[in-house]
Design a protein around this motif. Sequence first.
Motif, PDB file in Angstrom:
ATOM      1  N   TYR A 111       0.742  -1.252   0.101  1.00 28.77           N
ATOM      2  CA  TYR A 111      -0.134  -0.038  -0.044  1.00 28.77           C
ATOM      3  C   TYR A 111       0.804   1.260  -0.112  1.00 28.77           C
ATOM      4  CZ  TYR A 111      -3.118   3.705   1.822  1.00 28.77           C
ATOM      5  OH  TYR A 111      -3.686   4.610   1.806  1.00 28.77           O
ATOM      6  N   ASP A 112       1.837   1.435   0.962  1.00 30.95           N
ATOM      7  CA  ASP A 112       2.662   2.610   1.041  1.00 30.95           C
ATOM      8  C   ASP A 112       3.484   2.565  -0.292  1.00 30.95           C
ATOM      9  OD1 ASP A 112       1.704   2.891   3.378  1.00 30.95           O
ATOM     10  OD2 ASP A 112       3.536   2.110   4.736  1.00 30.95           O
ATOM     11  N   PHE A 130       1.140   3.842  -3.347  1.00 28.49           N
ATOM     12  CA  PHE A 130       0.628   5.208  -3.243  1.00 28.49           C
ATOM     13  C   PHE A 130       1.654   6.341  -2.876  1.00 28.49           C
ATOM     14  CE2 PHE A 130      -3.169   2.928  -2.646  1.00 28.49           C
ATOM     15  CZ  PHE A 130      -3.953   3.462  -3.794  1.00 28.49           C
ATOM     16  N   ALA A 131       3.069   6.004  -3.026  1.00 27.29           N
ATOM     17  CA  ALA A 131       4.186   6.919  -2.932  1.00 27.29           C
ATOM     18  C   ALA A 131       4.226   7.883  -3.904  1.00 27.29           C
ATOM     19  CB  ALA A 131       5.318   6.201  -3.029  1.00 27.29           C
ATOM     20  N   PRO A 132       4.958   9.110  -3.912  1.00 28.83           N
ATOM     21  CA  PRO A 132       4.653  10.316  -4.876  1.00 28.83           C
ATOM     22  C   PRO A 132       5.420   9.728  -6.144  1.00 28.83           C
ATOM     23  CG  PRO A 132       5.537  10.880  -2.724  1.00 28.83           C
ATOM     24  CD  PRO A 132       5.421   9.493  -2.555  1.00 28.83           C
ATOM     25  N   SER A 177       5.246   6.796  -7.594  1.00 31.19           N
ATOM     26  CA  SER A 177       4.966   5.322  -7.936  1.00 31.19           C
ATOM     27  C   SER A 177       4.180   5.506  -9.113  1.00 31.19           C
ATOM     28  CB  SER A 177       4.014   4.839  -6.967  1.00 31.19           C
ATOM     29  OG  SER A 177       3.236   3.594  -7.357  1.00 31.19           O
ATOM     30  N   ASP A 227      -0.192  11.434   6.691  1.00 28.76           N
ATOM     31  CA  ASP A 227       0.384  11.613   5.272  1.00 28.76           C
ATOM     32  C   ASP A 227      -0.777  12.046   4.524  1.00 28.76           C
ATOM     33  OD1 ASP A 227       1.469  11.728   2.849  1.00 28.76           O
ATOM     34  OD2 ASP A 227       2.567   9.810   3.157  1.00 28.76           O
ATOM     35  N   ASP A 269      -0.992  13.894   1.810  1.00 30.26           N
ATOM     36  CA  ASP A 269      -0.668  13.544   0.347  1.00 30.26           C
ATOM     37  C   ASP A 269      -0.926  12.245  -0.009  1.00 30.26           C
ATOM     38  OD1 ASP A 269      -0.062  16.469   0.350  1.00 30.26           O
ATOM     39  OD2 ASP A 269       2.104  15.914   0.471  1.00 30.26           O
ATOM     40  N   ARG A 270      -0.715  11.348   0.613  1.00 34.94           N
ATOM     41  CA  ARG A 270      -0.926   9.810   0.242  1.00 34.94           C
ATOM     42  C   ARG A 270      -2.527   9.650   0.450  1.00 34.94           C
ATOM     43  NH1 ARG A 270       2.793   5.818   0.451  1.00 34.94           N
ATOM     44  NH2 ARG A 270       4.163   6.936   1.838  1.00 34.94           N
ATOM     45  N   ARG A 302      -4.089  11.060  -2.799  1.00 34.77           N
ATOM     46  CA  ARG A 302      -3.828  10.374  -3.902  1.00 34.77           C
ATOM     47  C   ARG A 302      -4.507   9.012  -4.117  1.00 34.77           C
ATOM     48  NH1 ARG A 302       1.575  11.945  -2.793  1.00 34.77           N
ATOM     49  NH2 ARG A 302       2.055  10.225  -1.508  1.00 34.77           N
ATOM     50  N   ASN A 303      -4.772   8.548  -2.758  1.00 37.51           N
ATOM     51  CA  ASN A 303      -5.690   7.392  -2.633  1.00 37.51           C
ATOM     52  C   ASN A 303      -6.961   7.750  -3.325  1.00 37.51           C
ATOM     53  OD1 ASN A 303      -7.391   5.225  -2.214  1.00 37.51           O
ATOM     54  ND2 ASN A 303      -6.244   4.889  -0.449  1.00 37.51           N
TER      55      ASN A 303
END
Length: 397
Positions: A149-150, A153-155, A157, A191, A193-194, A197-198
């Motif tokens: 998951y991490d 959804f990293a910047p 990725s 986080d 931002d993450r 994004r999700n």
Amino acid sequence: VLLLVVAVALVPPCLYNLRRYPYQKVIYRSVYSPTLHFARNLEVGRGYQRMINEDAAHFAALNRFGGLTLRDAPNIVFVCIESYGGVVHTQPALRARLAPALERLDSQRQAAGLHVASVLSEAPLFTGGSWLSYTTFTYGLRIDNLVLYDRLFAPDSAFAAYESVFHVLRRNGYRNHLLGPLGGVAAHDVDWDRIQRNFQADVMIDFDGLDYAGPTLPYMGLAHRFAPPDQYALNATYERARASGAPFSLFILTLNSHFPIAAHAAKVAAWRTLNDHALSHDVDQTAESDTTSRYVAAMRYELDVITDFVANHAADDTVFVVFGDHQPPFVATDDMGVTTPVHILSRDAELVAQFVDGGYVDGLAPETDNTPRHEDFMPLFLDAMASRYGRTPEEPA
């Protein structure tokens, strides 16, 4: 010789519960088999690494709905009820205790003209890790591991090229709203931002954004974590989303039924009256104070809140997707499976019929031999939306 004896003595503990506990069935576990854990880490890690190493073209090629264009599309509300597990419907004792609340929901939704299709869906985890469950649900991919998951959804990725339900809605003019009403959380501890994004959220509403001044309920038994009553959070956020203009989507995860459970004793007649600092919440603490009784009380409250919510807003022609994230901890046992209920409610009979054709049962009770997985929801949902509201390129917008 001593080292050999010690090594031999350690073999049984390393194999302890080797067969009883499937790998990654829950997100946290107090007892692991070190041998099993190491072996499965290697096996699963190789698969995750392959996915993580894929480029954007690979993920873009997985998009089935890149050409989907919607017309006159309805507002959509996703309500993920914390710990709303399949046991509510499959375990006779629990079902009997919650029957009045379920019957009231069924009666009120019918009176409001809402059709419903339901099913029991297999969650990616037995309990814990709610974000993995609803990400799986809305992305159509099984995401059952924190590391995966991490990374996805990293910047940086390449997974950003893949479209979830939220991407498709946003591309079709929806304004996506996300409610995260947990209080006592510093901004730097989350986080955001993450999360953005999700959920592809245009509007993210946190505890402060609710402008809630009433008394709060404890969360996870932590003195510094708190939440507003779900009845207030759900209705206040819906009003804000509706005021932003149609179409909109709204995603809400309830909090009051989170373990160790401190649910409001009962919903109130007018949800706005909860926003009063002089009010004292009547928290349901049953005489027995056992986990199952608290869970039943919490589910009764959540179902009553949902009943009024969908009935009061049925006239808006909103589509309601109500589902559970996982089984309730310390109430469900391993042999009770990993399913959670999914309900689709709408006044649009043709839309709901698409889910019945897809294996759901017509009605509130998810009594069907079909058991899809959470990742099966997204394609079925978007297929149903395409069938009911899709337009061809030749049609005017």
